[in-house]
Design a protein around this motif. Sequence first.
Motif, PDB file in Angstrom:
ATOM      1  N   GLY A  34       0.844  -1.193   0.000  1.00 32.95           N
ATOM      2  CA  GLY A  34       0.000   0.000   0.000  1.00 32.95           C
ATOM      3  C   GLY A  34       0.878   1.241   0.000  1.00 32.95           C
ATOM      4  N   THR A  35       1.623   1.404   1.087  1.00 32.63           N
ATOM      5  CA  THR A  35       2.535   2.547   1.208  1.00 32.63           C
ATOM      6  C   THR A  35       3.966   2.026   1.260  1.00 32.63           C
ATOM      7  OG1 THR A  35       0.884   3.731   2.478  1.00 32.63           O
ATOM      8  CG2 THR A  35       3.147   4.520   2.683  1.00 32.63           C
ATOM      9  N   VAL A  36       4.856   2.660   0.495  1.00 31.33           N
ATOM     10  CA  VAL A  36       6.277   2.298   0.537  1.00 31.33           C
ATOM     11  C   VAL A  36       7.031   3.447   1.191  1.00 31.33           C
ATOM     12  CG1 VAL A  36       8.337   1.714  -0.791  1.00 31.33           C
ATOM     13  CG2 VAL A  36       6.103   0.864  -1.527  1.00 31.33           C
ATOM     14  N   SER A  37       7.616   3.115   2.355  1.00 27.42           N
ATOM     15  CA  SER A  37       8.354   4.122   3.113  1.00 27.42           C
ATOM     16  C   SER A  37       9.820   3.720   3.090  1.00 27.42           C
ATOM     17  CB  SER A  37       7.760   4.098   4.519  1.00 27.42           C
ATOM     18  OG  SER A  37       8.702   4.397   5.469  1.00 27.42           O
ATOM     19  N   ILE A  38      10.733   4.671   2.821  1.00 24.99           N
ATOM     20  CA  ILE A  38      12.137   4.282   2.682  1.00 24.99           C
ATOM     21  C   ILE A  38      13.072   5.178   3.489  1.00 24.99           C
ATOM     22  CG2 ILE A  38      11.654   3.477   0.315  1.00 24.99           C
ATOM     23  CD1 ILE A  38      14.111   6.301   0.705  1.00 24.99           C
ATOM     24  N   SER A  39      14.258   4.640   3.711  1.00 25.00           N
ATOM     25  CA  SER A  39      15.327   5.468   4.273  1.00 25.00           C
ATOM     26  C   SER A  39      16.637   5.012   3.642  1.00 25.00           C
ATOM     27  CB  SER A  39      15.392   5.295   5.792  1.00 25.00           C
ATOM     28  OG  SER A  39      16.452   6.077   6.304  1.00 25.00           O
ATOM     29  N   ASP A  40      17.570   5.936   3.512  1.00 25.36           N
ATOM     30  CA  ASP A  40      18.908   5.599   3.025  1.00 25.36           C
ATOM     31  C   ASP A  40      19.883   6.540   3.725  1.00 25.36           C
ATOM     32  OD1 ASP A  40      20.158   4.037   0.310  1.00 25.36           O
ATOM     33  OD2 ASP A  40      21.363   5.684   1.143  1.00 25.36           O
ATOM     34  N   ALA A  41      21.077   6.027   4.014  1.00 23.22           N
ATOM     35  CA  ALA A  41      22.058   6.844   4.728  1.00 23.22           C
ATOM     36  C   ALA A  41      22.526   8.020   3.874  1.00 23.22           C
ATOM     37  CB  ALA A  41      23.244   5.972   5.119  1.00 23.22           C
ATOM     38  N   SER A  42      22.434   7.873   2.561  1.00 21.97           N
ATOM     39  CA  SER A  42      22.962   8.891   1.658  1.00 21.97           C
ATOM     40  C   SER A  42      21.893   9.915   1.263  1.00 21.97           C
ATOM     41  CB  SER A  42      23.513   8.190   0.399  1.00 21.97           C
ATOM     42  OG  SER A  42      23.537   9.078  -0.678  1.00 21.97           O
TER      43      SER A  42
END
Length: 298
Positions: A34-42
Amino acid sequence: MAQKTALVPRLAIIGMGLIGSSIARAAKLKSIAGTVSISDASAVVRARVGELNIADEIYENAADAVKNADLVILCVPVGVMPNVAATIAGSLKTNAILSDVGSVKATIMHEIAPLLRSDIHFIPAHPVAGTEYSGPDAGFAMLFENRWCILTPKDASDGAAVSLLQRFWEGMGSLVETMSAEHHDLVLAITSHVPHLIAYNIVGTAADLETVTQSEVIKFSAGGFRDFTRIASSDPTMWRDVFLNNKDAVLEVLGRFTEDLSALQRMIRWGDGDGLFELFSRTREIRRGIVALGQEKN
Ligand code: NAP
């Protein structure tokens, strides 16, 4: 008309390189999340993910990205997986499924499991699909199509959680197989890790040869060497971590490889044409088997 609920209402992906961004793309394209939540160090990667419009929510902190997520997938290099797991552990919701895509499974299993509350379902996974490219621009939604994804749950893992993760990867287009983390590491040592090591080694040897110039190596790179250079251009961080974390299985397979190489050396030295012909015929059959299973492409 009532909208069908996605298999994973809220998916969180930590690490948006080749693999993470491919999962995000496929999850959206195939309506698996449904919802795509992301994180990245850069910060550069986060900005690029925004430009590419392949995630609904982008967070600087991984702990913020995983809040309320039903499924969290760690897509960072193997060496930093335990650190990332420690950072997000306290923010995972009750009964969340935590998984990963690391190319090595036993060390990840042993280092991450103790960091988690008992209500978190930790099920490691490895999509056996990839290319030599890195970063969010390298990803594509069809990467996992008709490729194996290996799950390495513990015997005590929750059946419903394992089944959901299996359906998630089938939704990505993968064929799913389950095995122990240790067996995974041995299988991948022979099918992927040692072949990469051989490629890194032969390209390194060619670069160091004093009697053949570098420009000749590049100019006359016929089929064999050229194929090795493709593999040897794979991400240095990823592959450093693979060898540091799958040490035992890689050294075991490498021992066998060295013995077999010595046997080949002997055949060449003593002019054993029949021996060489017999081996090359057997290896040809393996290639034919891979082609017959439709697994010959990247
Ligand atoms: P990648 O393209 O290099 O992407 C990894 C991403 O994770 C990068 O954007 C990196 O940012 C980010 N990252 C690094 N440390 C982080 C941290 N502490 N917190 C948040 N983000 C972080 O790598 P990949 O090829 O997708 O590989 C990811 C994982 O998939 C690895 O564990 C690898 O073993 C596995 N895998 C790879 C393949 C393949 O063929 N490539 C196939 C199957 C599985 P920076 O660029 O700033 O470091």
